[in-house]
Design a protein around this motif. Structure first.
Motif, PDB file in Angstrom:
ATOM      1  N   LEU A 102       4.975   3.282  12.493  1.00 58.64           N
ATOM      2  CA  LEU A 102       5.970   2.835  11.517  1.00 58.64           C
ATOM      3  C   LEU A 102       5.294   2.370  10.238  1.00 58.64           C
ATOM      4  CD1 LEU A 102       8.858   2.149  10.699  1.00 58.64           C
ATOM      5  CD2 LEU A 102       8.580  -0.070  11.860  1.00 58.64           C
ATOM      6  N   GLY A 103       4.240   1.554  10.373  1.00 54.15           N
ATOM      7  CA  GLY A 103       3.535   1.057   9.201  1.00 54.15           C
ATOM      8  C   GLY A 103       2.934   2.175   8.362  1.00 54.15           C
ATOM      9  N   LEU A 104       2.317   3.146   9.015  1.00 52.32           N
ATOM     10  CA  LEU A 104       1.724   4.280   8.303  1.00 52.32           C
ATOM     11  C   LEU A 104       2.788   5.099   7.578  1.00 52.32           C
ATOM     12  CD1 LEU A 104      -1.008   5.597  10.777  1.00 52.32           C
ATOM     13  CD2 LEU A 104      -1.382   4.735   8.457  1.00 52.32           C
ATOM     14  N   HIS A 105       3.933   5.289   8.214  1.00 48.86           N
ATOM     15  CA  HIS A 105       4.993   6.069   7.581  1.00 48.86           C
ATOM     16  C   HIS A 105       5.594   5.346   6.384  1.00 48.86           C
ATOM     17  CE1 HIS A 105       5.030   8.788  11.111  1.00 48.86           C
ATOM     18  NE2 HIS A 105       5.586   9.636  10.265  1.00 48.86           N
ATOM     19  N   ILE A 106       5.748   4.047   6.512  1.00 47.07           N
ATOM     20  CA  ILE A 106       6.267   3.268   5.373  1.00 47.07           C
ATOM     21  C   ILE A 106       5.324   3.409   4.183  1.00 47.07           C
ATOM     22  CG2 ILE A 106       6.706   0.928   4.524  1.00 47.07           C
ATOM     23  CD1 ILE A 106       7.756   0.260   7.326  1.00 47.07           C
ATOM     24  N   TYR A 107       4.020   3.263   4.452  1.00 48.60           N
ATOM     25  CA  TYR A 107       3.039   3.379   3.375  1.00 48.60           C
ATOM     26  C   TYR A 107       3.005   4.786   2.810  1.00 48.60           C
ATOM     27  CZ  TYR A 107      -1.433   2.983   0.916  1.00 48.60           C
ATOM     28  OH  TYR A 107      -2.416   2.983  -0.045  1.00 48.60           O
ATOM     29  N   LEU A 108       3.050   5.811   3.681  1.00 47.74           N
ATOM     30  CA  LEU A 108       3.035   7.209   3.240  1.00 47.74           C
ATOM     31  C   LEU A 108       4.250   7.520   2.370  1.00 47.74           C
ATOM     32  CD1 LEU A 108       2.088  10.201   3.336  1.00 47.74           C
ATOM     33  CD2 LEU A 108       3.382  10.413   5.474  1.00 47.74           C
ATOM     34  N   ILE A 109       5.409   7.107   2.832  1.00 47.07           N
ATOM     35  CA  ILE A 109       6.643   7.388   2.087  1.00 47.07           C
ATOM     36  C   ILE A 109       6.635   6.687   0.743  1.00 47.07           C
ATOM     37  CG2 ILE A 109       9.149   6.999   2.116  1.00 47.07           C
ATOM     38  CD1 ILE A 109       8.879   7.419   5.247  1.00 47.07           C
ATOM     39  N   TRP A 110       6.120   5.461   0.722  1.00 43.30           N
ATOM     40  CA  TRP A 110       6.024   4.724  -0.541  1.00 43.30           C
ATOM     41  C   TRP A 110       5.098   5.444  -1.512  1.00 43.30           C
ATOM     42  CZ3 TRP A 110       1.649   1.966  -2.530  1.00 43.30           C
ATOM     43  CH2 TRP A 110       1.921   1.249  -3.691  1.00 43.30           C
ATOM     44  N   LYS A 111       3.949   5.921  -1.011  1.00 44.09           N
ATOM     45  CA  LYS A 111       2.997   6.632  -1.867  1.00 44.09           C
ATOM     46  C   LYS A 111       3.594   7.935  -2.391  1.00 44.09           C
ATOM     47  CE  LYS A 111      -0.964   5.927  -2.427  1.00 44.09           C
ATOM     48  NZ  LYS A 111      -1.691   5.270  -3.549  1.00 44.09           N
ATOM     49  N   LEU A 112       4.306   8.655  -1.537  1.00 45.15           N
ATOM     50  CA  LEU A 112       4.904   9.916  -1.966  1.00 45.15           C
ATOM     51  C   LEU A 112       5.997   9.690  -3.003  1.00 45.15           C
ATOM     52  CD1 LEU A 112       5.123  11.804   1.453  1.00 45.15           C
ATOM     53  CD2 LEU A 112       3.846  12.557  -0.557  1.00 45.15           C
ATOM     54  N   GLN A 113       6.829   8.686  -2.759  1.00 41.51           N
ATOM     55  CA  GLN A 113       7.903   8.400  -3.713  1.00 41.51           C
ATOM     56  C   GLN A 113       7.341   7.926  -5.052  1.00 41.51           C
ATOM     57  OE1 GLN A 113      11.038   8.964  -3.466  1.00 41.51           O
ATOM     58  NE2 GLN A 113      11.415   9.276  -1.300  1.00 41.51           N
ATOM     59  N   LYS A 114       6.250   7.211  -5.003  1.00 38.69           N
ATOM     60  CA  LYS A 114       5.645   6.666  -6.213  1.00 38.69           C
ATOM     61  C   LYS A 114       4.947   7.739  -7.042  1.00 38.69           C
ATOM     62  CE  LYS A 114       2.244   3.209  -7.744  1.00 38.69           C
ATOM     63  NZ  LYS A 114       1.249   2.199  -7.295  1.00 38.69           N
ATOM     64  N   ASN A 115       4.397   8.746  -6.386  1.00 40.24           N
ATOM     65  CA  ASN A 115       3.553   9.718  -7.074  1.00 40.24           C
ATOM     66  C   ASN A 115       4.183  11.093  -7.261  1.00 40.24           C
ATOM     67  OD1 ASN A 115       0.692   8.409  -7.419  1.00 40.24           O
ATOM     68  ND2 ASN A 115       1.388   7.805  -5.370  1.00 40.24           N
ATOM     69  N   THR A 116       5.466  11.244  -6.893  1.00 39.02           N
ATOM     70  CA  THR A 116       6.149  12.518  -7.113  1.00 39.02           C
ATOM     71  C   THR A 116       7.480  12.273  -7.801  1.00 39.02           C
ATOM     72  OG1 THR A 116       7.224  12.417  -4.945  1.00 39.02           O
ATOM     73  CG2 THR A 116       5.143  13.601  -5.068  1.00 39.02           C
TER      74      THR A 116
END
Length: 321
Positions: free
Chosen positions: A238-252
């Protein structure tokens, strides 16, 4: 193009096969057909015990360790699983043949990957036979799942190379950082799925226990270390997915394929965690087990697609070489 359409059909049927396999396990139908490739020696299995020889229990006693009792529902669940498996094999083979006509002179990697998909599907079919012959032997089931994941990755990559000719993805900042993060998420998520198969094997042992087998409310207490590792690992997931999704939303940008797959991943992770919670606190309902597994495999499939989309220029360049 026909190959691209067949490629998508292949992925759909593979996930349907995973779902069917999960239903087989959760309903205890794995030995519904005691022989392979036929079922009780028939191409079309019986619907009633009267259609079997009078001594059928003696005939199949050795394969089923003496536990022979015809159950039409379980037999047809297992038979349907085999039919979906056969359909999947046919579609994968058709995709391979089509890839030769479209890509042999243009991008032979797609042909090689399609052929590898055929080999892996066949190997998993043989392994599935061994699962039946070994009476659902622990470890073999886990290998069966690992091979299914490999099939998904191989075919997704072949399809991505084909679609790279016509798809344009949005620009992504910090691409290398997100790529590394996605690789780690894929590794951890795949490990979690394999841990889940260990939990499933532990459930099989509990079910086999005459004292606990019929009391679902006590199953969780009897699962031991595999379950607690699997449950604790979900927090990391869950923690990894939250961080991944945040990074993707921030950089795309908020439009395009990467954004669409990211949103789908958010939904899948939420539903998957909810199904896990329900199973943990409500006696592991049989209908949720295949859903939980299928959602997990779709999630790693989307992660892999995101990894490819982030590096789509590389895929396109290979196609043009």
């Amino acid at each position: 193009m026909l190959f691209r359409k067949l490629g998508i059909a292949t992925i759909i049927t593979i996930y349907l096969l995973v779902l069917a396999g999960g239903i087989v396990r959760s309903t205890g139908s794995g030995m519904g057909c005691p022989d392979w490739p036929k079922c009780f020696g028939m191409l079309v299995p019986p619907t009633d015990v009267s259609q079997l020889p009078a001594n059928y229990q003696e005939i199949y006693a050795e394969k089923l360790h003496g536990e022979v009792e015809f159950n039409a529902t379980k037999t047809w669940i297992e038979y349907a699983n085999r039919l979906i498996g056969a359909l999947t094999g046919i579609i994968v083979f058709a995709a391979f043949i089509t890839s030769i006509f479209y890509y042999w002179s243009k991008d032979r990697v797609i042909v090689y990957l399609s052929f590898l998909g055929v080999i892996l599907i066949g190997a998993n079919g043989v392994l599935g036979k061994y699962v039946v012959d070994s009476f659902l032997k622990p470890g073999v089931v886990t290998m069966h799942m690992l091979l299914a994941i490999l099939v998904i990755f191989v075919l997704l990559y072949a399809i991505a190379r084909a679609w790279s000719e016509v798809i344009i993805t949005e620009q992504v900042e910090n691409k290398s950082t997100i790529t590394r993060l996605l690789v780690w998420v894929l590794i951890v998520s795949t490990s979690q799925i394999l841990l889940g198969t260990q939990v499933r094997e532990a459930i099989d042992k509990v079910i086999a226990n005459p004292f606990f087998g019929y009391n679902r409310e006590t199953w969780i207490e009897q699962l031991g270390l595999p379950f607690y590792i699997h449950r604790s690992f979900s927090i990391i997931i869950l923690g990894l997915h939250i961080y991944l999704i945040w990074k993707l939303q921030k950089n795309t940008k908020q439009t395009g394929l990467i954004s669409t797959f990211t949103k789908a991943l958010v939904l899948l992770v939420i539903v998957e965690i909810l199904t896990g919670i329900v199973m943990a606190y409500f006696g592991i309902p049989a209908y949720l087990q295949p859903i939980h597994l299928t959602l997990a495999l779709i999630s790693v499939g989307i992660q892999f697609v995101l990894l490819l989309l982030l590096n789509f220029k590389n895929v396109t360049r290979f196609s043009e070489s």
